[in-house]
Scaffold this motif. Structure first.
Motif, short mmCIF file in Angstrom:
data_model
loop_
_atom_site.label_atom_id
_atom_site.label_comp_id
_atom_site.label_asym_id
_atom_site.label_seq_id
_atom_site.Cartn_x
_atom_site.Cartn_y
_atom_site.Cartn_z
N GLY A 9 48.43 35.22 41.60
CA GLY A 9 48.54 33.92 40.94
C GLY A 9 47.22 33.17 40.93
O GLY A 9 46.19 33.71 41.35
N ASP A 10 47.28 31.93 40.44
CA ASP A 10 46.04 31.17 40.21
C ASP A 10 46.06 29.84 40.95
O ASP A 10 45.52 28.84 40.49
N GLN B 9 42.30 31.13 44.91
CA GLN B 9 40.88 31.03 44.54
C GLN B 9 40.00 31.00 45.79
O GLN B 9 38.95 31.66 45.84
N CYS C 111 39.78 34.50 47.16
CA CYS C 111 38.84 35.37 46.42
C CYS C 111 37.39 35.00 46.73
O CYS C 111 36.53 35.88 46.84
N VAL D 296 44.88 41.76 42.47
CA VAL D 296 44.53 40.34 42.58
C VAL D 296 45.27 39.46 41.58
O VAL D 296 45.77 38.39 41.95
N PRO D 297 45.38 39.85 40.29
CA PRO D 297 46.04 38.93 39.34
C PRO D 297 47.45 38.52 39.79
O PRO D 297 47.84 37.35 39.63
N ALA D 298 48.17 39.44 40.39
CA ALA D 298 49.55 39.14 40.78
C ALA D 298 49.63 38.07 41.87
O ALA D 298 50.71 37.54 42.16
#
Lengths: 458, 458
Positions: free
Chosen positions: A254-255, A260, A263, A250-252
């Motif tokens: 991005g944000d 979001q 998720c 999940v971190p890869a």
């Protein structure tokens, strides 16, 4: 004098009243005494069984031991065999537009808008009525779709490989809960969810799978069965196991806000595992249906109008009207008069030992059946009467780790008059209100009788 | 003549042999005939019960109905009451360095290195021997620590509030599996994991909780019990439910290598929920122990050397030697001769209806007890004999949704001679090899007898 009494109990009671020992056997004539069916059963259990039994054994082996792995998420039109850019895949047997039930019509209109074929649902209605969009049974394209899903070519599908059968199967990434087309909704929000799946969820799931590698789908399902999932109506445990597997990738992603949103969708969607399990099950039945001459059902699907099954070795559908879902709980304010008829390809799960066969282990499904685990066990026992084997993969803790019933044999179904139990949702019949309940549906006997007679005639 | 026979069965058999009707009652003298204990029980079940029963009812109400929520993850030294910057909190009753068992010594040395008090473990050994590090029972500081955890001030702890009791409890963020200090390892990797918790996991969990808000810990545990967790030896379902709740806040953590490592740690740690459940349970017992005059146990903990319990309204420990874990499965190559004695504060879970009391619903724990669900049910039934109530929160599907046994009453324990069952891991006794097995430990009778006599004398 000792007496063994078969069938009607009157004679046994009379003998017992005389004080004589009597054993009563609750025998009933097979197939309810249907002479044509009895003749077919006599053939198929008789000399013909010398050919049928090895074929069935091979079908059961393929259903029981294949190891489907999910390898990718792709655009349906790019990977589903025979799917044109003007195709909508639907659940159940093939059906003409005029005969499509209300929730599925709405879902098809929502899909047409999401595909960009129409600007709004009334325009979609007109387009669909022209016949310029091909409607095709998903099952005829190595695909299975849940409830009233209409699957357009731009939608993301799970790609599941079953190496033992040399086959690949597909199912759409789940739309989640709420205002969604697969539940027969056609609101702007339902269309927006389809766009979200295409633009946001699909590409991110593909990136995650590329990162973590293939996932053994039924390995997770087997754990889920130990944790109260029937892996049909309830997939909470299996979903969470899958999410845990995805988490390191999940971190890869991005944000960005879309990630979001992605998720949040994963976190809120307790049926997320349903469609990947369906694709896995379909990959097992695709391998099994390569075996000719067997009497184990390898397709079972409903479109809300008709209910169809197929046997291995033949593309022929045996079809009857879809029944209502009789053992059901409805959302407050709704009742049986609101419920549409049985719908969806998810019954493929019941063919591989999940859903109905796994009900005995599921407290959540028991809640729909009277609330006790004994109620749940009755569904599994009912499936055991008509299944030819037990899963060596899915074990029921509540039944001392006995395997779930596996492999619906049309001979047993017709002989006993017991038809498969399918755990399922219920959609509003005509008002586009989405899901109004859930329960256990019972398959119509006619399709099994037709399949049996065709087997006998072949 | 009709006969009712109490106790030894010989007379009943003789009467039955004469053809006379006889009812045999398998009566045994309470407390195994221990006259001192019987006198205390006579008091405490007699007139004294007019005071005890309402006190117990209030204790049970607090254990059953408090709603602990995890609100934060903080540095232990900043939040745990009475914890200095030279304190190590340990499990079980208070203990002097010389009496600390081998796995806990190793864990303390690893903690001293991670805290920066010593450069390596032999230097830590020398420092600990000087007495310049304060060793304190975690339970005396509103904290509980699992297995052989030594909790230093820099370590991250879950902060759990129980508003009904006006209390706050703490437990360390779990170290995970493998080469880890809480299992009695003191390798560089074990020290590194502690540093990882401080530098990586703690701050990120704090950010996640700040984002998603307080989490109802036992709401998740109650779902976990429906999904095969005993929420002690097995927390797979509860862990996954918690991870699903955390997921929406993961993207905002960014995509640095430390965050990737953090996600891998979450994904691989199926006991992640254990310590947050322990903190929640401790917050219930903290509220319950405010009630004076009750006979329901509110502390139960072991340090690998001694086993201690406490009653509400008093800080007094009743202590006996820690027993071995007798119903156990060992990792290949290990056996009972390798196993250390019972250790850890996690037995707080058994005081609130989890762990031993919830075993009947856990296929995974059943595997340690002979393999059948009937074996698992026996542990729950054993707890039912000595518990005063049933949880209205934790329901066992395998027992028709009956609540798990709740509230260990010392009167019942001494009367029956049945002591609590605690699901637990087993550490290597002396070689620093970490976990070598798991099983169900039985508490020593002496601590309950001592608590009973103190109650009678007070």
């Amino acid at each position: 004098m000792s007496v063994v009494n078969l069938g009607l109990s009157g004679l046994a009671e009379a003998v017992a009243a005389q004080g004589a020992p009597v054993v009563h056997v609750d025998w009933r004539p097979p197939a309810g005494g249907d002479a044509v069916a009895v003749r077919a059963l006599t053939d198929l259990y008789g000399l013909r069984s010398l050919d049928i039994d090895p074929a069935n054994a091979e079908v059961l082996r393929r259903l029981d031991t294949g190891v489907p792995v999910v390898v990718d998420v792709r655009r349906a039109g790019d990977v589903v065999p025979g799917m044109t850019d003007r195709t909508l895949l639907h659940p159940g047997p093939p059906i003409a537009w005029d005969d499509v039930c209300d929730p599925l019509r709405r879902s098809m209109r929502a899909a047409a808008v999401a595909e960009g074929w129409a600007r709004q649902v009334d325009e979609a209605e007109a387009l669909l009525a022209t016949g310029r969009i091909t409607l095709a049974a998903a099952n005829d394209h190595a695909t299975v779709v849940p409830m009233a899903t209409a699957l357009g070519p731009s939608m993301p599908v799970w790609v599941v490989d079953n190496a033992a059968g040399g086959v690949r199967a597909f199912a759409p990434v789940g739309q989640g809960a709420g205002d969604v087309a697969w539940m027969g909704r056609e609101t702007p929000a339902a269309v927006e969810r389809l766009v979200f799946l295409r633009e946001v969820a699909g590409p991110r799931l593909a990136r995650i799978l590329a990162s973590i590698g293939p996932v053994d789908v039924l390995g997770l399902a087997a754990q889920g069965v130990q944790m109260g999932d029937d892996v049909h109506m309830r997939t909470q445990a299996s979903t969470n196991l899958l999410l845990r597997s995805l988490l390191p990738a999940v971190p890869a992603l991005g944000d960005d806000p879309a990630t979001q949103e992605f998720c949040a969708y994963l976190s809120a969607n307790h049926l997320f595992f349903l469609t990947v399990a369906m694709a896995a099950a379909k990959s097992l039945t695709l391998a099994a249906e390569q075996v000719a001459g067997a009497t184990i059902v390898t397709t079972m699907a409903r479109n809300g109008t008709t209910y169809g099954i197929r046997l291995p070795g033949s593309p022929r559908w045996f079809v009857a009207p879809a029944p209502p879902v009789e053992e059901a709980l409805f959302h407050p304010g709704y009742g049986p008069e609101d419920g549409g008829l049985d719908i969806g390809d998810s019954a493929v799960l019941e063919l591989v030992g999940l859903g109905g066969p796994a009900t005995a282990g599921s407290p959540a499904v028991a809640a729909f059946l009277g609330g006790s685990m004994a109620d749940a066990a009755r569904v599994t026992e009912s499936m055991r009467r008509i299944c030819a084997a037990e899963s060596t993969r899915f074990k029921l803790p509540t039944m001392d780790f006995r395997g779930t019933p596996l492999g619906v044999d049309v001979r047993r179904v017709v002989e006993t008059g017991v038809t498969p139990k399918v755990n399922t949702g219920i959609l509003h019949a005509h008002a586009g209100l989405g899901q109004v309940g859930a329960g256990v549906a019972t398959a119509p006997p006619a399709v099994f009788r037709a399949a049996l007679l065709a087997s006998a005639a072949s």
